[in-house]
Design a protein around this motif. Structure first.
Motif, PDB file in Angstrom:
ATOM      1  N   MET A  58       0.818  -1.203   0.000  1.00 12.82           N
ATOM      2  CA  MET A  58       0.000   0.000   0.000  1.00 12.82           C
ATOM      3  C   MET A  58       0.851   1.252   0.000  1.00 12.82           C
ATOM      4  SD  MET A  58      -2.665  -1.309  -0.543  1.00 12.82           S
ATOM      5  CE  MET A  58      -3.653   0.170  -0.733  1.00 12.82           C
ATOM      6  N   GLY A  59       2.000   1.205   0.661  1.00 15.61           N
ATOM      7  CA  GLY A  59       2.895   2.353   0.644  1.00 15.61           C
ATOM      8  C   GLY A  59       3.371   2.657  -0.769  1.00 15.61           C
ATOM      9  N   LEU A  60       3.538   1.619  -1.583  1.00 19.17           N
ATOM     10  CA  LEU A  60       4.033   1.816  -2.940  1.00 19.17           C
ATOM     11  C   LEU A  60       2.907   2.178  -3.893  1.00 19.17           C
ATOM     12  CD1 LEU A  60       6.459  -1.204  -3.267  1.00 19.17           C
ATOM     13  CD2 LEU A  60       7.045   1.154  -2.839  1.00 19.17           C
ATOM     14  N   CYS A  61       1.722   1.666  -3.621  1.00 16.82           N
ATOM     15  CA  CYS A  61       0.663   1.709  -4.618  1.00 16.82           C
ATOM     16  C   CYS A  61      -0.298   2.865  -4.401  1.00 16.82           C
ATOM     17  CB  CYS A  61      -0.078   0.386  -4.577  1.00 16.82           C
ATOM     18  SG  CYS A  61      -1.162   0.140  -5.950  1.00 16.82           S
ATOM     19  N   GLY A  62      -0.518   3.210  -3.141  1.00 18.64           N
ATOM     20  CA  GLY A  62      -1.456   4.298  -2.875  1.00 18.64           C
ATOM     21  C   GLY A  62      -2.881   3.915  -3.214  1.00 18.64           C
ATOM     22  N   ASP A  63      -3.620   4.864  -3.757  1.00 19.93           N
ATOM     23  CA  ASP A  63      -5.061   4.664  -3.953  1.00 19.93           C
ATOM     24  C   ASP A  63      -5.391   3.648  -5.029  1.00 19.93           C
ATOM     25  OD1 ASP A  63      -5.542   6.416  -2.017  1.00 19.93           O
ATOM     26  OD2 ASP A  63      -5.908   8.146  -3.332  1.00 19.93           O
ATOM     27  N   ASP A  64      -4.457   3.469  -5.990  1.00 17.91           N
ATOM     28  CA  ASP A  64      -4.818   2.665  -7.153  1.00 17.91           C
ATOM     29  C   ASP A  64      -5.123   1.208  -6.821  1.00 17.91           C
ATOM     30  OD1 ASP A  64      -4.652   4.732  -8.969  1.00 17.91           O
ATOM     31  OD2 ASP A  64      -2.471   4.557  -9.061  1.00 17.91           O
ATOM     32  N   CYS A  65      -4.564   0.698  -5.738  1.00 13.51           N
ATOM     33  CA  CYS A  65      -4.760  -0.722  -5.436  1.00 13.51           C
ATOM     34  C   CYS A  65      -6.047  -0.972  -4.664  1.00 13.51           C
ATOM     35  CB  CYS A  65      -3.595  -1.255  -4.619  1.00 13.51           C
ATOM     36  SG  CYS A  65      -2.139  -1.494  -5.624  1.00 13.51           S
ATOM     37  N   LYS A  66      -6.688   0.068  -4.194  1.00 13.16           N
ATOM     38  CA  LYS A  66      -7.855  -0.138  -3.341  1.00 13.16           C
ATOM     39  C   LYS A  66      -8.988  -0.798  -4.117  1.00 13.16           C
ATOM     40  CE  LYS A  66      -6.596   3.461  -0.182  1.00 13.16           C
ATOM     41  NZ  LYS A  66      -6.684   4.877   0.140  1.00 13.16           N
ATOM     42  N   GLY A  67      -9.693  -1.684  -3.451  1.00 14.58           N
ATOM     43  CA  GLY A  67     -10.831  -2.339  -4.073  1.00 14.58           C
ATOM     44  C   GLY A  67     -10.484  -3.660  -4.748  1.00 14.58           C
ATOM     45  N   HIS A  68      -9.202  -3.990  -4.827  1.00 15.29           N
ATOM     46  CA  HIS A  68      -8.851  -5.262  -5.458  1.00 15.29           C
ATOM     47  C   HIS A  68      -8.748  -6.370  -4.413  1.00 15.29           C
ATOM     48  CE1 HIS A  68      -8.415  -3.189  -9.154  1.00 15.29           C
ATOM     49  NE2 HIS A  68      -7.412  -2.449  -8.739  1.00 15.29           N
ATOM     50  N   PHE A  69      -8.754  -7.616  -4.919  1.00 13.91           N
ATOM     51  CA  PHE A  69      -8.781  -8.776  -4.015  1.00 13.91           C
ATOM     52  C   PHE A  69      -7.543  -9.637  -4.212  1.00 13.91           C
ATOM     53  CE2 PHE A  69     -13.107  -7.546  -4.682  1.00 13.91           C
ATOM     54  CZ  PHE A  69     -13.751  -7.800  -3.490  1.00 13.91           C
ATOM     55  N   PHE A  70      -7.144 -10.349  -3.180  1.00 11.76           N
ATOM     56  CA  PHE A  70      -6.134 -11.396  -3.374  1.00 11.76           C
ATOM     57  C   PHE A  70      -6.208 -12.426  -2.266  1.00 11.76           C
ATOM     58  CE2 PHE A  70      -3.088 -10.155  -0.132  1.00 11.76           C
ATOM     59  CZ  PHE A  70      -3.327  -8.805   0.039  1.00 11.76           C
ATOM     60  N   CYS A  81      -5.840 -23.129   5.420  1.00 14.97           N
ATOM     61  CA  CYS A  81      -6.857 -22.408   4.681  1.00 14.97           C
ATOM     62  C   CYS A  81      -6.269 -21.139   4.077  1.00 14.97           C
ATOM     63  CB  CYS A  81      -8.011 -22.008   5.605  1.00 14.97           C
ATOM     64  SG  CYS A  81      -8.821 -23.421   6.327  1.00 14.97           S
ATOM     65  N   ALA A  82      -6.875 -20.704   2.976  1.00  9.35           N
ATOM     66  CA  ALA A  82      -6.492 -19.415   2.402  1.00  9.35           C
ATOM     67  C   ALA A  82      -7.570 -18.410   2.769  1.00  9.35           C
ATOM     68  CB  ALA A  82      -6.369 -19.511   0.896  1.00  9.35           C
ATOM     69  N   VAL A  83      -7.170 -17.166   2.878  1.00  4.41           N
ATOM     70  CA  VAL A  83      -8.103 -16.106   3.192  1.00  4.41           C
ATOM     71  C   VAL A  83      -8.114 -15.174   1.993  1.00  4.41           C
ATOM     72  CG1 VAL A  83      -8.647 -14.302   4.828  1.00  4.41           C
ATOM     73  CG2 VAL A  83      -7.282 -16.252   5.548  1.00  4.41           C
ATOM     74  N   VAL A  84      -9.291 -14.941   1.422  1.00  7.45           N
ATOM     75  CA  VAL A  84      -9.318 -13.943   0.359  1.00  7.45           C
ATOM     76  C   VAL A  84      -9.558 -12.598   1.021  1.00  7.45           C
ATOM     77  CG1 VAL A  84     -10.462 -13.136  -1.711  1.00  7.45           C
ATOM     78  CG2 VAL A  84     -10.174 -15.568  -1.327  1.00  7.45           C
ATOM     79  N   VAL A  85      -8.638 -11.655   0.789  1.00  5.04           N
ATOM     80  CA  VAL A  85      -8.805 -10.360   1.431  1.00  5.04           C
ATOM     81  C   VAL A  85      -9.103  -9.302   0.376  1.00  5.04           C
ATOM     82  CG1 VAL A  85      -7.288 -10.908   3.349  1.00  5.04           C
ATOM     83  CG2 VAL A  85      -6.353  -9.800   1.341  1.00  5.04           C
ATOM     84  N   LYS A  86      -9.768  -8.264   0.843  1.00  2.00           N
ATOM     85  CA  LYS A  86     -10.067  -7.135  -0.023  1.00  2.00           C
ATOM     86  C   LYS A  86      -9.261  -5.954   0.501  1.00  2.00           C
ATOM     87  CE  LYS A  86     -13.761  -4.217  -1.667  1.00  2.00           C
ATOM     88  NZ  LYS A  86     -15.160  -3.883  -1.686  1.00  2.00           N
ATOM     89  N   LYS A 136      -6.313  -1.081   4.084  1.00  2.00           N
ATOM     90  CA  LYS A 136      -6.022  -2.252   4.927  1.00  2.00           C
ATOM     91  C   LYS A 136      -6.508  -3.510   4.211  1.00  2.00           C
ATOM     92  CE  LYS A 136      -4.796  -0.527   9.145  1.00  2.00           C
ATOM     93  NZ  LYS A 136      -3.993   0.573   8.668  1.00  2.00           N
ATOM     94  N   PHE A 137      -5.882  -4.643   4.551  1.00  2.00           N
ATOM     95  CA  PHE A 137      -6.278  -5.911   3.945  1.00  2.00           C
ATOM     96  C   PHE A 137      -7.385  -6.525   4.794  1.00  2.00           C
ATOM     97  CE2 PHE A 137      -1.596  -6.229   2.534  1.00  2.00           C
ATOM     98  CZ  PHE A 137      -1.834  -5.309   1.535  1.00  2.00           C
ATOM     99  N   GLU A 138      -8.613  -6.373   4.295  1.00  2.00           N
ATOM    100  CA  GLU A 138      -9.757  -6.753   5.097  1.00  2.00           C
ATOM    101  C   GLU A 138     -10.175  -8.174   4.785  1.00  2.00           C
ATOM    102  OE1 GLU A 138     -13.011  -3.600   5.655  1.00  2.00           O
ATOM    103  OE2 GLU A 138     -13.838  -5.104   4.293  1.00  2.00           O
ATOM    104  N   PHE A 139     -10.522  -8.935   5.799  1.00  2.00           N
ATOM    105  CA  PHE A 139     -10.981 -10.304   5.588  1.00  2.00           C
ATOM    106  C   PHE A 139     -12.249 -10.294   4.736  1.00  2.00           C
ATOM    107  CE2 PHE A 139     -13.785 -13.746   6.801  1.00  2.00           C
ATOM    108  CZ  PHE A 139     -12.968 -14.834   6.604  1.00  2.00           C
TER     109      PHE A 139
END
Lengths: 468, 389, 309
Positions: free
Chosen positions: B267-279, B369-374, B380-383
Motif C-alpha cells: 500500500m505504501g508503494l501503490c497508494g489509492d490505485d490498489c484499493k478495491g482489489h482482491f487477493f 486455509c487461504a483467506v481472500v482479502v479485499k 487495509k487488507f480486510e478479511f
C-alpha cells in the motif's frame, strides 16, 4: 619491496605471537613452536640466500613437529589433517630435491598428491560439506575465468555473455545424465543402469562442452566483421537469447529449473556393481570431477596459448591486420578461440549444475557474466595464473565475508563507531567486494598479474611447475 | 620461493590467530536462517529477519526456551542467499555443517527453496520454508517442510473466487515468465479456469521478464481482449506499476492478485490505485484476535510497519520448529536431534499458529486455509472470505 | 468494433507506448554515448547513476512536499535542477575517484570498463545497505490525466516524457556540434594527445562530459520515477544494460545513433510483446538486434574507424 616493510611484518609476526600467548591461545609446546616459527621467519627475512633456505626448513620442521604434538596432546588437530599436511610438504620436498631430473612430472605429481589429500579429507569429513562446496565453486570459477581470459585477455575482445555457453553446457550435460542414469518426470526411468553413471558422466560433460562450443562457433561468425564493443553486444544478445529460450522450454522445467542431477552424482558410488562387486565407493565424486576439470582446462589453455598455432590469438590482439599479413588465418583463429572458450565455459556450467544438483536459467544471467569479467580483469588480461589467483581470491572472499562481516559488526559496535540500532549485515558484502576490487585496480591498474605469469614474479616456483 | 618463505608462517599464524577460539559450548539452540537479504526481493529477507529477531528477543528475555525442564537460549544465524539458487545451496550447507544448526528456516522464495531443500534433505537437516508455494520444494524430501499453502491449491481458489464473485467468463493473466512462482501460479490458474469455462476462456496469457518496468504492450493487448478479470500473480514491488499502467491504459475491471501481494509494503508503494482489489492471503491483519493481534501490534510498534505475510509465516515456521524441538527433546548430539526434530515435526497436530492451525501431511505440506482479502478504502487488507481445502 | 479499427487502435496505442519506453532508453543511451565518444569508456556505472538520480529526486521531492506545502508543479520545477546538479556531482565524483587515476596510470581501457562495472555494483548495494530494503513510492507531483482518443489512451506524463527526450537530444546535439566545448569534446575523441597541445585542458572537457551525461541520466531517473513510481536499488541495472545495447546498436559514440537506438530498442520490445507472443519477447527482440548488427557491424549510424597499417 620497500625497506620498512620487513621490520613491520616481523614486528607484526612477533606481536601476534605475543598476543597468542597473552590471550591464552598458545601454551607450553605451542609457545616454543611459535617462537621457533617466528625466529625462522625473521631469520628468513633478514638472512642471506643460505639463511633463507634454513629459515624455510626451520619453519616447515616446527610446523610438522607442532602438528604431531597437538595431535598427541589433546587431538585438537585431526589426524587426517596431519597426514595431508605431511603428504603435501613431503611432496614439495621431493620435488625440491629430485624435481630437476624430470621437470615435466613435477606439476602432475604435486597435483595428484593434492587431489589425494582433498579426497581423503572430504572422505573422512575433515573438510565439511560447506568447505567442499566452496572448493568446488573455486574450481568452477577457475574454469570460468581462465576460459574467458582466452577471448577477453589473449584475444583482446570484450565478451560479456560468458554465462550463455555456460547455461548451454549445464543444461545439455544435466539433461543427458538425468535421461541416462536418473529417474525424472521428464524422461521417466533411467535408460542405462545408474551404476554406469561414473563412467558415463565425463561423456555427458563432453557433449555439454560440444554444445557450448557450438554456441561459441555461432558467436565467432559475426566476429569476422564485427569487433570491439559491437561484438560485446552480440555476446550479450546471444546469452539473453539462450536464457530466454530455456525459459520458454517448459518440457525441461522452463524458469522453474531442472533437477535430478543429485541422484546421478549419488549413483556414482555404485560403480563397483558394474564389475559385479557388492561394495560402494563412497567418494566425493563431484569434488574429483571438478578438480580434474579445472586441471584439464588450465592445462589445455596453457598448451593452446603457448603453442605456435595459439600464438596467432595474441597476434590478433596486438594488431589484427598485421596478423593477417603475417599469414595468421584470423577467421579460423577466432573460431578456435571462441569455440575453446565457450566449450570450457560449458564444462564449468556442467560441473556447476552437478555440484549444486539443480539448474535454473536465471543462475546464468548477466551477473554471472559480470563475475567472470571481474575475475579476468582482476587477474590481468592474458595471464592464466592471474585468472586462477583472481578466481580463488574472489570465491574465497565471497564466502570469507560471511564470517568476517559479523566480526566486523561486533567490532564496530564495540568501538561505538556506528549507532547501536544499525547492524552491519551481509548486504555490505557486495559493497566491500567491488570496493576492494576498485582499490586493487588503483593499486595495480593492469590487474594483479598484468599480462605476466606467476612464475615471472616468483622464479623459484619453476621448481614446482611451469606456466610457459 | 625462498625469498617469500616467511609468508608461510605468517599465513599459518594468521589462520590460528583469527580462527574461531575454542569456546565452551553453552546451552543454546541454534537455528539457521537462509534468507534473501540482498538481490531481487530484499524486503522479504528483512521481514523474515525482523520476525525472527522479535521472537528470539521475546523468548530470550523471558529466560530462554524450555526443553525438558532445562532453559536454552536461542541463537539465530542469518545467512544471505542473495536471491540466487547456488548461494542458497552454499548458505544451507554452511549453516548445516559449519554452524551446526538444528534446523533451517527459509529460503522464502521457491527459486532458492527448491535447491536449498535438496541440500538440506541430503544432509539430513530439517528445513522449513515459510513462504515457498512450489510443490517441488517438499516433494520426496522427508526433511523439508513448508509453512504455507501450495500453488495447486491457490490457483483453483482464485479461479473459483473470480467465477463466483465477478461472474467472470473470460480472464486475462499477466505474469513474469522468468520467475518460478508467478509462472507456476499462472499455469495452475489457467488450468482451473479453463476447466470451469472451457478452452479459450483465458483470452490473454501475457508475460514479461523479471525487472521489467513497462507493461504497456501486454496491457494494451489485455485491455483489447475483452477479459472480465485480470489475474496478476506478482510480487508486491511489481504490482503497483502494473495496476497504475493498466488504469492509464483504460482498464476499469477488477484485478485479482496472489499471496505475494502481501509480501512487502504494497500500500505504501501503490497508494489509492490498489484499493478495491482482491487477493488470497495467508492471513488477514485486520480484525485479528489473540496472539495474532499481539504479534501484529508488537511488530508494528517495533519496526514501524505492519507485519506482512512473510513475517507472520516466518514467525509461525520458527514456532513449528520450536514446538518440534520441545516434543523431541535434546540429547546434545546434533545429528540425532535433527532426525528427532524432523520426526516430531511430521507428527505435529493442530499447531496453533498466528496464520491458522497447522497439521503436516506426510509430504511435509501443511493443511491450511487461504483467506481472500479485499484492500479496503483505508488501504487495509480486510478479511473477505475463507477458503479451505 | 470492426477488426480493422481495433488493430489500428492497437497499433497507435503501442506506438505511443513504444515512444515512451524508447524515450528512457534514449535518454540513458545518450549518457553512455557522450562518455564513450570522448573517452572510449563504456561507463557501466551509468545505469546506476540514473538510479541514484531517481533516488535523489525522490528525497528532494518528498522533502519539498513535506516542508513547504507547495503545489506539485512548483516542487517538480525545483526538483529538476537540484536533482540534475546533485547527480552530476555523483557522476563527476566517480570520474575523479575511480576512472581518472586509472587513466593517468595508462591502464588498458577494459580495466577502466570493469572498474565502472564495480562502481555500479557499489552504488546499487551501497544504496541497499544504507537506505534499507524497502522499495520507495515516488510521490505524485503532477496529477496524471488520461486523455482518450477513441480507443487510444494518452496521459500527460507520456507526452511529457516523449517531448523531454526529443528536447534533450536536440540540446545535446546542439552542444556537441555548435558550441566551443562541444568542439573540444569532438577533438578529444579524435585525438586525445593533440588536445593539450592546442591549449585545451582535457580534464575540464572530460568533467564537462560527465556533468552532461549524469545530469541527463538524472532527468531520465526523475521522469522514470514519475512514470513507474516504484524505486528500488536495482532499478538501474537492467535498464542500464539495455540502454548500452541500444547505444551500441545505434552506433556508439554518435549522438544521433544513441537516440535512434534507444527508440529502436523500445519499439522492438514493445511491438514484439504486443503482436507476437510476449513469452518470446526477449528472444525475438535480441534476434532482431543481432541481425541488425550482422548487417551493419558498426551500428546504424556508426562509422568504421579506419586503421592505419
Amino acid at each position: 619491496m620497500k625497506n620498512y616493510t620487513k621490520p613491520i611484518l616481523a614486528a607484526g609476526l612477533w606481536a601476534m605471537i605475543a598476543w597468542l600467548f597473552l590471550s591464552g591461545r598458545a601454551d607450553g609446546y605451542w609457545l616454543v613452536a611459535l617462537i621457533l616459527w617466528g625466529g625462522g621467519a625473521t631469520f628468513a627475512f633478514y638472512g642471506g640466500e643460505r639463511a633463507r633456505e634454513y629459515g624455510f626448513w626451520v619453519v616447515l620442521g616446527t610446523l610438522s613437529v607442532g602438528a604431531w604434538w597437538l595431535f598427541f596432546q589433546d587431538r585438537r588437530m585431526d589426524s587426517d589433517w596431519i597426514l595431508c599436511i605431511h603428504l603435501l610438504l613431503g611432496a614439495m620436498g621431493l620435488v625440491r630435491l629430485f624435481g630437476r631430473a624430470a621437470p615435466a612430472w613435477n606439476a602432475p605429481f604435486l597435483l595428484a598428491v593434492l587431489l589425494f589429500c582433498l579426497v581423503w579429507l572430504s572422505y573422512q569429513e575433515s573438510i565439511n560439506v560447506y568447505f567442499q562446496s566452496v572448493l568446488m565453486f573455486t574450481g568452477i570459477n577457475i574454469i570460468m575465468a581462465t576460459s574467458l581470459n582466452l577471448v577477453n585477455g589473449y584475444m583482446g575482445e570484450f565478451n560479456c555473455g560468458h554465462a550463455g555457453p555456460m547455461a548451454v553446457g549445464a543444461y545439455v550435460s544435466s539433461l543427458m545424465t538425468v535421461a541416462l542414469f536418473g529417474k525424472s518426470q521428464v524422461f521417466g526411468d533411467p535408460s542405462l543402469s545408474p551404476a554406469l553413471a561414473l563412467f558415463g558422466f565425463p561423456f555427458c560433460l563432453l557433449v555439454g562442452m560440444a554444445a557450448a562450443a557450438f554456441i561459441g562457433f555461432l558467436i565467432s561468425i559475426p566476429s569476422f566483421k564485427t569487433r570491439g564493443d559491437y561484438l560485446a553486444i552480440i555476446t550479450i544478445a546471444v546469452s539473453y537469447i539462450i536464457k530466454s529460450t530455456i525459459e520458454n522450454m517448459n518440457v525441461i522445467g522452463g524458469a522453474r529449473g531442472f533437477m535430478g542431477m543429485g541422484q546421478v552424482t549419488q549413483a556414482m558410488d555404485k560403480a563397483p556393481q558394474v564389475f559385479g562387486l557388492k561394495t560402494s565407493w563412497d567418494l566425493p565424486w563431484m569434488m574429483i570431477w571438478v578438480f580434474l576439470g579445472t586441471v584439464f582446462s588450465v592445462w589445455l589453455l596453457r598448451r593452446f596459448v603457448t603453442s605456435t598455432y595459439g600464438k596467432g590469438i595474441i597476434a590478433i590482439c596486438q594488431d589484427e591486420i598485421a596478423a593477417e599479413i603475417m599469414s595468421v588465418n584470423t577467421n579460423r583463429m577466432k573460431i578456435a578461440a571462441f569455440m575453446l572458450s565457450s566449450g570450457l565455459a560449458g564444462l564449468a556450467g556442467g560441473l556447476l549444475a552437478h555440484a549444486i544438483g539443480y539448474v535454473n536459467p536465471s543462475t546464468f544471467n548477466i551477473l554471472k557474466s559480470t563475475e567472470a569479467l571481474l575475475m579476468v580483469y582482476l587477474g590481468g588480461m592474458g595471464s592464466l595464473s592471474g585468472s586462477v589467483i583472481a578466481a580463488v581470491l574472489f570465491t574465497v572472499l565471497v564466502d570469507a565475508l560471511r564470517f568476517i562481516i559479523p566480526i566486523l559488526n561486533s567490532a564496530l559496535h564495540w568501538a561505538h563507531l556506528i549507532p547501536s540500532s544499525y547492524e552491519v549485515s551481509q548486504v555490505w558484502k557486495w559493497v566491500l567486494i567491488p570496493l576492494l576490487l576498485v582499490v586493487i585496480m588503483r593499486w595495480r591498474p593492469e590487474g594483479l598479474m598484468g599480462n605476466r605469469e606467476l612464475t615471472d614474479y616468483f622464479p623459484g616456483l619453476r621448481d614446482y611447475f611451469r606456466f610457459k | 620461493m625462498k625469498r617469500y618463505a616467511w609468508l608461510i608462517p605468517v599465513l599459518l599464524l594468521a589462520l590460528i590467530g583469527f580462527g574461531p577460539p575454542l569456546a565452551a559450548a553453552e546451552d543454546v539452540i541454534k537455528i539457521g536462517f537462509n534468507i534473501e537479504l540482498t538481490g531481487d526481493i530484499p524486503d522479504v529477507g528483512e521481514a523474515s529477519k525482523n520476525a525472527a529477531e522479535y521472537l528470539k528477543n521475546q523468548i530470550n528475555n523471558a529466560g530462554g526456551f524450555d526443553v525438558g525442564g532445562k532453559k536454552y537460549k536461542l541463537q539465530f544465524i542469518y545467512e544471505d542467499n542473495e536471491a540466487k539458487a547456488e548461494s542458497a545451496v552454499s548458505a544451507a550447507q554452511k549453516l548445516i555443517t559449519q554452524d551446526e544448526v538444528l534446523a533451517i528456516v527459509g529460503p522464502q522464495a521457491s527459486k532458492q527453496a527448491v535447491p536449498a531443500g535438496e541440500a538440506a534433505n541430503n544432509l539430513e537437516t530439517p528445513m522449513i520454508s515459510p513462504w515457498s508455494t512450489n510443490p517441488n520444494t517438499t516433494k520426496d524430501r522427508p526433511y523439508v517442510f513448508r509453512g504455507c499453502f501450495l500453488d495447486p491449491f491457490q490457483g483453483p481458489v482464485v479461479a473459483k473466487f473470480v467465477t463466483e464473485e465477478f461472474k467472470a467468463k473470460k480472464a486475462a493473466v499477466l505474469y513474469d515468465i522468468a520467475s518460478d512462482y508467478p509462472k507456476g501460479l499462472a499455469e495452475f490458474f489457467k488450468a482451473a479456469f479453463e476447466q470451469m469455462h472451457g478452452a479459450g476462456s483465458i483470452v490473454a496469457f501475457e508475460t514479461f521478464t523479471t525487472k521489467d518496468k513497462d507493461f504497456s504492450a501486454q496491457l494494451t493487448k489485455i485491455v483489447a481482449s475483452g477479459a472480465e478479470i485480470l489475474f496478476v500473480p506478482q510480487y508486491y514491488n511489481e504490482v503497483p506499476m502494473i495496476i497504475k499502467q493498466a488504469k492509464q491504459l483504460g482498464w476499469t475491471k477488477p484485478i485479482m492478485g496472489a499471496d505475494a501481494w502481501a509480501g512487502g509494503d504494497l500500500m505504501g508503494l501503490c497508494g489509492d490505485d490498489c484499493k478495491g482489489h482482491f487477493f488470497p492471503a495467508h492471513y488477514s491483519n485486520v480484525g485479528a484476535k489473540g496472539e495474532t493481534k499481539q504479534f501484529i501490534d508488537n511488530y508494528t510498534e517495533l519496526y514501524k510497519k505492519t507485519p506482512d505475510d512473510v513475517a507472520a509465516l516466518t514467525y509461525d515456521a520458527i514456532g513449528v520448529v520450536l514446538a518440534a524441538i520441545k516434543q523431541a527433546g535434546l540429547t546434545g548430539k546434533v545429528k540425532k536431534d535433527r532426525t528427532a526434530i524432523m520426526e516430531a515435526m511430521g507428527k505435529l497436530k493442530d499447531y496453533p499458529g498466528i496464520t491458522g492451525t497447522m497439521t503436516f501431511k506426510p509430504d511435509g505440506d501443511p493443511i491450511k486455509c487461504a483467506v481472500v482479502v479485499k484492500i479496503n478504502n483505508e488501504g487495509k487488507f480486510e478479511f473477505y472470505k475463507s477458503v479451505c481445502p | 468494433m470492426p477488426w480493422g479499427g481495433a488493430l489500428l487502435a492497437s497499433i497507435l496505442q503501442n506506438t505511443l507506448n513504444a515512444l515512451q519506453w524508447g524515450s528512457f532508453y534514449s535518454l540513458i543511451a545518450l549518457g553512455y554515448c557522450l562518455v564513450y565518444g570522448v573517452l572510449l569508456l563504456i561507463n557501466f556505472a551509468h545505469g546506476d547513476v540514473y538510479m541514484v538520480g531517481a533516488y535523489i529526486a525522490f528525497f528532494v521531492a518528498t522533502f519539498l512536499l513535506a516542508s513547504g506545502g507547495l503545489p506539485g508543479w512548483v516542487v517538480l520545477a525545483v526538483t529538476v535542477p537540484i536533482t540534475m546538479v546533485l547527480t552530476a556531482a555523483v557522476g563527476v565524483t566517480l570520474e575523479r575517484v575511480a576512472y581518472r587515476p586509472l587513466r593517468r596510470k595508462g591502464a588498458h581501457r577494459l580495466y577502466v570498463v570493469v572498474t565502472a562495472l564495480m562502481c555500479g555494483i557499489i552504488l546499487e548495494n551501497g544504496n541497499l545497505a544504507l537506505l534499507g530494503a524497502a522499495s520507495r513510492a515516488f510521490p505524485e507531483l503532477v496529477t496524471t490525466t488520461v486523455f482518450s482518443l477513441g480507443d487510444v489512451k494518452l496521459t500527460n506524463l507520456k507526452v511529457a516524457v516523449i517531448v523531454v527526450a526529443i528536447g534533450s537530444f536536440l540540446i545535446l546535439e546542439t552542444i556537441v556540434s555548435r558550441t566551443k566545448i562541444g568542439m573540444a569534446m569532438r577533438a578529444l575523441s579524435y585525438d586525445r594527445f593533440a588536445l593539450p597541445l592546442m591549449g585545451i585542458p582535457p580534464d575540464t572537457v572530460i568533467v564537462f562530459t560527465f556533468v552532461l551525461g549524469s545530469s541527463f541520466a538524472a532527468l531520465a531517473g526523475l521522469l522514470f520515477a514519475m512514470s513507474y513510481p516504484v524505486l528500488d536499488p536495482y532499478m538501474g541495472a537492467m535498464v542500464g544494460w539495455k540502454a548500452f545495447i541500444a547505444a551500441v546498436v545505434g552506433g556508439i559514440g554518435e549522438i544521433r545513433g544513441a537516440f535512434a537506438g534507444g527508440f529502436l530498442l523500445g519499439f522492438v520490445e514493445i511491438m514484439v510483446a504486443a503482436f507476437l507472443p510476449s513469452t518470446f519477447r526477449d528472444l525475438i527482440a535480441f534476434t532482431i538486434l543481432l541481425f541488425i548488427l550482422w548487417m551493419k557491424p558498426t551500428g546504424l549510424f556508426g562509422v568504421a574507424r579506419f586503421q592505419k597499417i
